[in-house]
Design a protein around this motif. Structure first.
Motif, PDB file in Angstrom:
ATOM      1  N   GLU A 202       0.835  -1.200   0.000  1.00 30.11           N
ATOM      2  CA  GLU A 202       0.000   0.000   0.000  1.00 30.11           C
ATOM      3  C   GLU A 202       0.872   1.253   0.000  1.00 30.11           C
ATOM      4  OE1 GLU A 202      -3.347   0.163  -0.246  1.00 30.11           O
ATOM      5  OE2 GLU A 202      -3.256  -2.016  -0.533  1.00 30.11           O
ATOM      6  N   LEU A 203       0.341   2.326  -0.577  1.00 28.22           N
ATOM      7  CA  LEU A 203       1.029   3.614  -0.599  1.00 28.22           C
ATOM      8  C   LEU A 203       1.177   4.134   0.828  1.00 28.22           C
ATOM      9  CD1 LEU A 203       2.136   5.845  -2.502  1.00 28.22           C
ATOM     10  CD2 LEU A 203      -0.118   6.915  -2.356  1.00 28.22           C
ATOM     11  N   GLU A 204       2.397   4.571   1.175  1.00 23.39           N
ATOM     12  CA  GLU A 204       2.677   5.040   2.529  1.00 23.39           C
ATOM     13  C   GLU A 204       2.578   6.565   2.597  1.00 23.39           C
ATOM     14  OE1 GLU A 204       6.285   4.919   5.874  1.00 23.39           O
ATOM     15  OE2 GLU A 204       6.615   4.192   3.822  1.00 23.39           O
ATOM     16  N   ALA A 205       1.741   7.050   3.484  1.00 18.66           N
ATOM     17  CA  ALA A 205       1.622   8.496   3.706  1.00 18.66           C
ATOM     18  C   ALA A 205       2.590   8.894   4.815  1.00 18.66           C
ATOM     19  CB  ALA A 205       0.193   8.870   4.088  1.00 18.66           C
ATOM     20  N   ILE A 206       3.471   9.827   4.528  1.00 18.77           N
ATOM     21  CA  ILE A 206       4.484  10.224   5.515  1.00 18.77           C
ATOM     22  C   ILE A 206       4.498  11.738   5.698  1.00 18.77           C
ATOM     23  CG2 ILE A 206       5.946   8.265   4.901  1.00 18.77           C
ATOM     24  CD1 ILE A 206       7.836  10.304   3.537  1.00 18.77           C
ATOM     25  N   ASP A 207       4.927  12.142   6.871  1.00 16.85           N
ATOM     26  CA  ASP A 207       5.220  13.552   7.128  1.00 16.85           C
ATOM     27  C   ASP A 207       6.663  13.784   6.699  1.00 16.85           C
ATOM     28  OD1 ASP A 207       5.807  16.066   8.020  1.00 16.85           O
ATOM     29  OD2 ASP A 207       5.283  15.706  10.120  1.00 16.85           O
ATOM     30  N   PRO A 208       6.906  14.511   5.610  1.00 21.39           N
ATOM     31  CA  PRO A 208       8.279  14.652   5.110  1.00 21.39           C
ATOM     32  C   PRO A 208       9.187  15.431   6.042  1.00 21.39           C
ATOM     33  CG  PRO A 208       6.815  16.152   3.952  1.00 21.39           C
ATOM     34  CD  PRO A 208       5.947  15.281   4.805  1.00 21.39           C
ATOM     35  N   PHE A 209       8.598  16.129   7.015  1.00 15.03           N
ATOM     36  CA  PHE A 209       9.407  16.937   7.926  1.00 15.03           C
ATOM     37  C   PHE A 209       9.769  16.192   9.215  1.00 15.03           C
ATOM     38  CE2 PHE A 209       7.202  19.987   5.237  1.00 15.03           C
ATOM     39  CZ  PHE A 209       8.261  20.785   4.836  1.00 15.03           C
ATOM     40  N   GLU A 210       9.267  14.956   9.344  1.00 13.93           N
ATOM     41  CA  GLU A 210       9.652  14.176  10.510  1.00 13.93           C
ATOM     42  C   GLU A 210      11.144  13.835  10.428  1.00 13.93           C
ATOM     43  OE1 GLU A 210       8.499   9.965  12.791  1.00 13.93           O
ATOM     44  OE2 GLU A 210       7.259  10.725  11.149  1.00 13.93           O
ATOM     45  N   GLY A 211      11.885  14.233  11.412  1.00 10.66           N
ATOM     46  CA  GLY A 211      13.326  14.023  11.407  1.00 10.66           C
ATOM     47  C   GLY A 211      14.111  15.123  10.725  1.00 10.66           C
ATOM     48  N   VAL A 212      13.411  16.089  10.127  1.00 10.72           N
ATOM     49  CA  VAL A 212      14.080  17.212   9.465  1.00 10.72           C
ATOM     50  C   VAL A 212      14.313  18.330  10.485  1.00 10.72           C
ATOM     51  CG1 VAL A 212      13.873  19.019   7.711  1.00 10.72           C
ATOM     52  CG2 VAL A 212      13.134  16.676   7.204  1.00 10.72           C
ATOM     53  N   THR A 213      15.529  18.830  10.542  1.00 16.90           N
ATOM     54  CA  THR A 213      15.863  19.909  11.472  1.00 16.90           C
ATOM     55  C   THR A 213      16.492  21.076  10.712  1.00 16.90           C
ATOM     56  OG1 THR A 213      18.036  18.929  11.934  1.00 16.90           O
ATOM     57  CG2 THR A 213      16.214  18.309  13.393  1.00 16.90           C
ATOM     58  N   ILE A 214      16.592  22.190  11.396  1.00 12.99           N
ATOM     59  CA  ILE A 214      17.258  23.368  10.834  1.00 12.99           C
ATOM     60  C   ILE A 214      18.555  23.587  11.594  1.00 12.99           C
ATOM     61  CG2 ILE A 214      17.077  25.823  10.308  1.00 12.99           C
ATOM     62  CD1 ILE A 214      15.116  24.138   8.787  1.00 12.99           C
ATOM     63  N   ASP A 215      19.648  23.667  10.857  1.00 16.26           N
ATOM     64  CA  ASP A 215      20.947  23.964  11.455  1.00 16.26           C
ATOM     65  C   ASP A 215      21.235  25.450  11.328  1.00 16.26           C
ATOM     66  OD1 ASP A 215      21.337  21.303  12.026  1.00 16.26           O
ATOM     67  OD2 ASP A 215      22.557  20.907  10.246  1.00 16.26           O
ATOM     68  N   TYR A 216      21.739  26.038  12.436  1.00 16.20           N
ATOM     69  CA  TYR A 216      22.062  27.462  12.433  1.00 16.20           C
ATOM     70  C   TYR A 216      23.553  27.644  12.625  1.00 16.20           C
ATOM     71  CZ  TYR A 216      17.038  27.909  13.165  1.00 16.20           C
ATOM     72  OH  TYR A 216      15.679  27.819  13.030  1.00 16.20           O
ATOM     73  N   GLU A 217      24.109  28.579  11.887  1.00 14.74           N
ATOM     74  CA  GLU A 217      25.513  28.941  12.037  1.00 14.74           C
ATOM     75  C   GLU A 217      25.616  30.445  12.252  1.00 14.74           C
ATOM     76  OE1 GLU A 217      27.983  27.628   8.898  1.00 14.74           O
ATOM     77  OE2 GLU A 217      27.543  25.497   9.173  1.00 14.74           O
ATOM     78  N   GLY A 218      26.651  30.815  13.004  1.00 16.65           N
ATOM     79  CA  GLY A 218      26.843  32.235  13.272  1.00 16.65           C
ATOM     80  C   GLY A 218      26.248  32.631  14.600  1.00 16.65           C
ATOM     81  N   VAL A 219      25.958  33.914  14.730  1.00 15.45           N
ATOM     82  CA  VAL A 219      25.452  34.484  15.977  1.00 15.45           C
ATOM     83  C   VAL A 219      24.250  35.361  15.667  1.00 15.45           C
ATOM     84  CG1 VAL A 219      26.039  35.848  18.020  1.00 15.45           C
ATOM     85  CG2 VAL A 219      27.811  34.466  16.903  1.00 15.45           C
ATOM     86  N   SER A 220      23.198  35.244  16.480  1.00 15.50           N
ATOM     87  CA  SER A 220      22.023  36.098  16.342  1.00 15.50           C
ATOM     88  C   SER A 220      22.427  37.549  16.582  1.00 15.50           C
ATOM     89  CB  SER A 220      20.965  35.665  17.365  1.00 15.50           C
ATOM     90  OG  SER A 220      19.850  36.511  17.342  1.00 15.50           O
TER      91      SER A 220
END
Length: 459
Positions: A202-220
């Motif tokens: 069967e076709l699998e419905a997934i949340d594509p953002f599960e496990g996806v993170t944002i990496d930040y570099e530098g300083v705010s």
């Protein structure tokens, strides 16, 4: 099949390239899926150009096919069954199956050359330094020509390669020219090859953002952001992400991440999944910012800075002089920590208005007895202000960070010494203050217009 834009391998029938997002036209999809034996010539054919020999009115265009060392002799025509070189792999989900048709060109070439009796001749052409004119007859040239164009004539195509369900049939048909093959001493057999689709899940419905993170570099507030998909579903690796903001990000900002190349049918056919969403908002939380209050300085960080500063001061490295060996004339004694002054910009965005372009400064204040080793002056009490700039605080852990390293304080790139030049005699000058009150007044005069100044222990 290969992407016609970047050349990377992609699944047959793909509408998009998962590497760079190129969208294939219907003609490119068809050509890539059917491929064809004529690609063999591009990979294994070498044209015999350096000859004047004529072949039945055809000039010097003769083909040399690359092979392994196969020795075979035949006196009868051999049948090459094209079905023997084709495999059909069905992947994906029920209703969205994908048929990937592959042709084993390497074995096909070997078998064709063997069937035509050209194995030894082609080996000789490849490995001999002799001019082919010296050992090839016109009939040999003609036979190589016919063999090459027999291979060139072979093509195959599947009637359907996508949107497959269990029970469907995929039929591969062949086209070929047996006139060339017959003249080269063999013949092709190319009956249709039919495969029945089965075992698709069967076709699998997934949340594509599960496990996806944002990496930040530098300083705010000057962070840069990038998408990290290391923990995501494998199908997500074929998605292209776009960020609403990728630079000059401040902690607390909201970033919208979008998938820009999602085609439901394409991902279902090729990867057996469907995405439940193609956008997600992320709030910037775990990153560093420029420390903006003395209360944010941790005891651990202050202790680290003290160790480095005391090492520099005790080593007598804080001197400016015209003599060649200052340390032989003066030394620091009784180096004692007094307190600190922390300076920070109220608005980090206005940092460029200040000439030194630093966001904050930490000056540890030490008293020391300056001694002359040659009796040039009496013992003198000096107050040194030394420390790092551009200190950061991690928003999650509260840890401070800065570049700190012991060294010559007059040329250090990570520790700044601040004060007035105080001279005694004609052999030395030190950078510091004669009293705490003078130090505080100096800080206010030099930095008060730009920085908020907080002090600890400087009463």
């Amino acid at each position: 099949m290969k992407c016609p834009n970047c050349g990377e391998e992609i699944a047959n029938g793909s509408k998009f390239c998962g590497f760079y997002g190129y969208q294939l036209s219907e003609e490119e999809i068809k050509q890539g899926s059917s491929n064809g034996a004529k690609n063999v010539l591009n990979n294994v054919m070498t044209v015999l150009q350096n000859t004047d020999k004529k072949i039945l009115g055809i000039g010097a265009l003769v083909v040399c096919l690359a092979i392994g060392l196969v020795v075979f002799f035949t006196t009868r025509k051999t049948t090459i069954n094209l079905q023997d070189y084709v495999t059909v792999e069905i992947t994906g989900a029920d209703g969205y199956g994908q048929a990937d048709v592959d042709f084993d060109y390497d074995q096909f070439e070997i078998d064709v050359l063997a069937a035509s009796g050209l194995t030894d001749i082609v080996n000789q052409i490849e490995n001999s330094d002799e001019d082919p004119e010296d050992y090839l007859s016109s009939s040999d040239y003609q036979k190589v020509f016919n063999c090459a164009y027999a291979i060139y004539s072979v093509d195959y195509e599947a009637d359907v390669t996508s949107g497959l369900s269990n029970g469907d049939k995929v039929t591969v048909t062949f086209t070929f020219n047996n006139d060339y093959a017959s003249n080269a001493g063999f013949k092709f057999k190319g009956n249709d090859l039919t495969v029945t689709v089965s075992d698709l899940g069967e076709l699998e419905a997934i949340d594509p953002f599960e496990g996806v993170t944002i990496d930040y570099e530098g300083v705010s507030p000057y962070l840069t952001a990038s998408v990290n998909i290391e923990g995501a579903n494998e199908a997500v690796s074929y998605a292209r992400f776009s960020l609403s903001e990728s630079s000059n990000i401040t902690i607390g900002d909201t970033i919208t991440v979008s998938i820009t190349n999602y085609d439901e049918e394409d991902f279902a056919n090729n990867y057996g999944v469907t995405f439940t969403t193609v956008t997600k908002e992320y709030t910037c939380e775990d990153a560093s910012y420029y420390t903006k209050a003395a209360s944010e300085l941790t005891d651990t960080f202050l202790s680290e800075v003290k160790t480095v500063v005391e090492e520099s001061l005790s080593d007598g490295l804080n001197f400016n002089t015209t003599t060649t060996n200052t340390k032989s004339y003066v030394s620091n004694d009784n180096v004692t920590y007094v307190g600190y002054a922390f300076l920070y910009l109220d608005d980090v965005a206005d940092y460029s208005s200040y000439r030194n372009r630093t966001y904050n400064k930490l000056y540890l204040v030490y008293s020391a007895t300056l001694k002359s080793t040659d009796g040039s002056f009496d013992d003198t009490t000096i107050y040194y202000l030394v420390g790092p700039s551009d200190i950061t605080t991690n928003s999650s852990t509260g840890e401070n960070s800065a570049t700190i390293e012991a060294g010559n304080l007059m040329v250090s790139e990570c520790l700044e010494i601040y004060g007035n030049y105080i001279q005694s005699g004609d052999k030395y000058a030190v950078l510091g203050f004669a009293s705490i009150s003078e130090a505080k007044e100096g800080l206010q005069t030099s930095y008060g217009d730009y920085y908020t100044i907080e002090t600890e222990g400087l009463n």
